[in-house]
Design a protein around this motif. Structure first.
Motif, PDB file in Angstrom:
ATOM      1  N   TRP A  36       1.216  -1.059  -0.147  1.00 61.21           N
ATOM      2  CA  TRP A  36      -0.479  -0.198  -0.183  1.00 61.21           C
ATOM      3  C   TRP A  36       0.847   1.434  -0.522  1.00 61.21           C
ATOM      4  O   TRP A  36       1.997   0.809   1.019  1.00 61.21           O
ATOM      5  CB  TRP A  36      -0.713  -0.058   1.088  1.00 61.21           C
ATOM      6  N   ARG A  38       0.504   5.813  -0.513  1.00 62.58           N
ATOM      7  CA  ARG A  38      -0.133   6.460  -0.404  1.00 62.58           C
ATOM      8  C   ARG A  38      -0.137   7.538  -0.752  1.00 62.58           C
ATOM      9  O   ARG A  38       1.360   8.720  -1.077  1.00 62.58           O
ATOM     10  CB  ARG A  38      -0.761   7.210   0.906  1.00 62.58           C
ATOM     11  N   VAL A  48       3.052   2.797   2.088  1.00 64.10           N
ATOM     12  CA  VAL A  48       2.807   2.769   3.419  1.00 64.10           C
ATOM     13  C   VAL A  48       2.728   1.565   4.341  1.00 64.10           C
ATOM     14  O   VAL A  48       3.192   1.173   5.469  1.00 64.10           O
ATOM     15  CB  VAL A  48       1.057   2.880   3.410  1.00 64.10           C
ATOM     16  N   TYR A  99      -4.910   6.642  -1.482  1.00 67.26           N
ATOM     17  CA  TYR A  99      -4.141   5.342  -0.922  1.00 67.26           C
ATOM     18  C   TYR A  99      -4.722   4.335  -2.033  1.00 67.26           C
ATOM     19  O   TYR A  99      -5.277   3.744  -3.017  1.00 67.26           O
ATOM     20  CB  TYR A  99      -5.190   4.172  -0.014  1.00 67.26           C
TER      21      TYR A  99
END
Length: 129
Positions: A36, A38, A48, A99
């Protein structure tokens, strides 16, 4: 062809929680690391959380988190569904960003966005004061 789709973004007050989900292609792409990232307004896309693939286990996988989200975010995966989840707790206004879920063919975990060739379109997370 690998496809990545995120969902679960929204508006939440500071201190609240959100759960993001990421679905990747099944039979054609499942034993792989995912992450992930962002992108906040005016900022570059940043790491992330990421999760790898444990070749010796279907239930236990290594994970890594950015310092800014450690203790608040949790990444997990459902291998049968080829789905990755990002549970976000104790959200702060600075968590506001788009995200993105990302995938790569390698089983090895990575925090570098350039290591991920497959990306979703992003889901907006907005944390109010």
């Amino acid at each position: 062809q690998v496809q990545v789709v995120e969902s679960g973004g929204g508006l939440v007050q500071a201190g609240g929680s959100l759960r993001l989900s990421c679905a990747a292609s099944g039979r054609t792409f499942s034993r792989n690391a995912m992450g992930w990232f962002r992108r906040a307004p005016g900022k570059e896309r940043e790491f992330v959380a990421a999760i790898g693939w444990n070749v010796g286990s279907r239930t236990v996988h290594n994970t890594h988190y950015a310092d800014s989200v450690k203790g608040r975010f949790t990444i997990s995966r459902d291998n049968a569904k080829n789905t990755v989840t990002l549970q976000m707790n104790s959200l702060k206004p600075e968590d506001t960003a788009i995200y993105y879920c990302a995938a790569r063919a390698s089983v090895v975990i990575s925090t570098a966005k350039n290591d991920y060739p497959y990306w979703g379109q992003g889901t907006q997370v907005t944390v109010s004061s």
